[in-house]
Scaffold this motif. Sequence first.
Motif, PDB file in Angstrom:
ATOM      1  N   ALA A  38     -13.320-103.464  38.450  1.00 12.44           N
ATOM      2  CA  ALA A  38     -14.252-102.901  37.523  1.00 12.44           C
ATOM      3  C   ALA A  38     -14.390-101.611  37.874  1.00 12.44           C
ATOM      4  O   ALA A  38     -13.830-100.221  37.433  1.00 12.44           O
ATOM      5  CB  ALA A  38     -15.485-103.515  37.270  1.00 12.44           C
ATOM      6  N   LEU A  39     -14.515-101.236  39.592  1.00 15.52           N
ATOM      7  CA  LEU A  39     -14.292-100.058  40.173  1.00 15.52           C
ATOM      8  C   LEU A  39     -13.152 -99.365  39.892  1.00 15.52           C
ATOM      9  O   LEU A  39     -12.760 -97.955  40.082  1.00 15.52           O
ATOM     10  CB  LEU A  39     -14.992-100.028  41.756  1.00 15.52           C
ATOM     11  CG  LEU A  39     -16.247-100.701  41.602  1.00 15.52           C
ATOM     12  CD1 LEU A  39     -16.730-101.076  43.422  1.00 15.52           C
ATOM     13  CD2 LEU A  39     -17.227 -99.645  41.390  1.00 15.52           C
ATOM     14  N   SER A  40     -12.013 -99.823  40.366  1.00 16.02           N
ATOM     15  CA  SER A  40     -10.391 -99.422  39.664  1.00 16.02           C
ATOM     16  C   SER A  40     -10.319 -99.283  38.478  1.00 16.02           C
ATOM     17  O   SER A  40      -9.713 -97.711  38.269  1.00 16.02           O
ATOM     18  CB  SER A  40      -9.471-100.820  40.177  1.00 16.02           C
ATOM     19  OG  SER A  40      -8.157-100.413  40.049  1.00 16.02           O
ATOM     20  N   VAL A  41     -11.489 -99.788  37.140  1.00 14.69           N
ATOM     21  CA  VAL A  41     -10.773 -99.566  35.876  1.00 14.69           C
ATOM     22  C   VAL A  41     -11.463 -98.065  35.797  1.00 14.69           C
ATOM     23  O   VAL A  41     -10.986 -97.638  34.808  1.00 14.69           O
ATOM     24  CB  VAL A  41     -11.734-100.290  35.414  1.00 14.69           C
ATOM     25  CG1 VAL A  41     -11.106 -99.881  33.760  1.00 14.69           C
ATOM     26  CG2 VAL A  41     -10.519-102.224  35.353  1.00 14.69           C
ATOM     27  N   ILE A  42     -13.050 -98.723  36.217  1.00 15.23           N
ATOM     28  CA  ILE A  42     -13.518 -97.182  36.497  1.00 15.23           C
ATOM     29  C   ILE A  42     -12.796 -95.350  36.723  1.00 15.23           C
ATOM     30  O   ILE A  42     -12.736 -94.781  36.383  1.00 15.23           O
ATOM     31  CB  ILE A  42     -15.207 -97.217  36.575  1.00 15.23           C
ATOM     32  CG1 ILE A  42     -15.921 -97.869  36.339  1.00 15.23           C
ATOM     33  CG2 ILE A  42     -15.982 -95.956  36.413  1.00 15.23           C
ATOM     34  CD1 ILE A  42     -17.257 -99.348  36.745  1.00 15.23           C
ATOM     35  N   ALA A  43     -12.678 -96.317  37.980  1.00 18.37           N
ATOM     36  CA  ALA A  43     -11.042 -94.828  38.498  1.00 18.37           C
ATOM     37  C   ALA A  43     -11.027 -94.095  37.320  1.00 18.37           C
ATOM     38  O   ALA A  43      -9.707 -93.326  38.068  1.00 18.37           O
ATOM     39  CB  ALA A  43     -10.994 -95.257  40.407  1.00 18.37           C
ATOM     40  N   HIS A  44     -10.217 -95.043  36.949  1.00 23.47           N
ATOM     41  CA  HIS A  44      -8.470 -94.988  35.724  1.00 23.47           C
ATOM     42  C   HIS A  44      -9.261 -94.121  34.773  1.00 23.47           C
ATOM     43  O   HIS A  44      -8.611 -93.793  34.204  1.00 23.47           O
ATOM     44  CB  HIS A  44      -7.888 -96.093  35.968  1.00 23.47           C
ATOM     45  CG  HIS A  44      -7.206 -96.049  37.036  1.00 23.47           C
ATOM     46  ND1 HIS A  44      -7.497 -96.765  38.239  1.00 23.47           N
ATOM     47  CD2 HIS A  44      -5.540 -96.176  37.047  1.00 23.47           C
ATOM     48  CE1 HIS A  44      -6.088 -96.875  39.744  1.00 23.47           C
ATOM     49  NE2 HIS A  44      -5.715 -96.673  38.867  1.00 23.47           N
ATOM     50  N   HIS A  45     -10.218 -94.595  34.439  1.00 21.51           N
ATOM     51  CA  HIS A  45     -10.640 -93.924  33.102  1.00 21.51           C
ATOM     52  C   HIS A  45     -11.882 -93.481  32.939  1.00 21.51           C
ATOM     53  O   HIS A  45     -13.040 -93.126  32.233  1.00 21.51           O
ATOM     54  CB  HIS A  45     -10.890 -95.107  32.164  1.00 21.51           C
ATOM     55  CG  HIS A  45      -9.753 -96.106  32.232  1.00 21.51           C
ATOM     56  ND1 HIS A  45      -9.087 -95.429  30.722  1.00 21.51           N
ATOM     57  CD2 HIS A  45      -9.129 -97.096  32.660  1.00 21.51           C
ATOM     58  CE1 HIS A  45      -7.653 -96.631  30.361  1.00 21.51           C
ATOM     59  NE2 HIS A  45      -7.444 -97.258  32.342  1.00 21.51           N
ATOM     60  N   ALA A  46     -12.445 -92.954  34.337  1.00 17.08           N
ATOM     61  CA  ALA A  46     -14.262 -91.802  34.355  1.00 17.08           C
ATOM     62  C   ALA A  46     -13.871 -90.745  32.848  1.00 17.08           C
ATOM     63  O   ALA A  46     -15.025 -90.760  32.743  1.00 17.08           O
ATOM     64  CB  ALA A  46     -13.320 -91.326  35.538  1.00 17.08           C
TER      65      ALA A  46
END
Length: 263
Positions: free
Chosen positions: A44-52
């Motif tokens: 989830a944190l990785s997805v957040i980083a890519h779609h901030a």
Amino acid sequence: MYRLLIADDHPLFRDAISRTLNLAVADGSTPEYELLQAASLEEALSVIAHHADSLDLLLLDLDLPDSHGLEGLARLREEADWLPVAILSAHEARETVLEALALGAVGYLSKSSSAQTLRDALARMLAGEVYVPAQLMRAAPRPAPLSASSAPASSVPVPPPAPQLAPSLSDAEFARRWQTLTTKQRGVLERMVLGESNKMIAWQLSVAETTVKSHVSAILHKLGVASRVQAILLASHALPAVSGPSEASAAPRRETPRSNAHE
């Protein structure tokens, strides 16, 4: 279009949520959604980083493989405090609901909720409201167990006090912290209290959404609160006493377009 992220380690449940939202969009009962998925907190944190710059809401399960209970929510508040997070869990204890709200969750949904409840809750949270089903708040708190050396068995255990949703500040202290905000930050805070999302605030003020996110982070720090929800709760009570029209809030509101503002 709203972009959501669901963090849950059960693929079938994630797919069920996706189908529910797609069906709602197909029959025209809700705005259009794009649902991103993650099976763990790290993912989830990785997805957040890519779609901030485009995420609107995260639906978080409390039983992820790499986080237990509200640990994941606490970490998200530290690493992505600009992102609204709602809990979607099978745990329905009132104490857990209150603690999640105190940590900054914008809502709490049971996995036993109906599809219509999910759609209604999403609409309210994306509009800037805090959503908690009434039945969860009415649930009786679990009594604390008595130890062998504690009071007699006839004593009624007193449940721990519910955590505060926002810090308690005197009018004078809030006024002092209000003075530390820039004119732009005051305007952003006033629009947060009105329930506007970062995207809507950016559109209304004709600035980049990343600029709004930076203002929100600064506001939380200067007010001494841990989440967007706490800032809104605090300001909604204290703002009328201290604020005149700020430069940003005094600016004329742009007419909302016929299409969704998040598109």
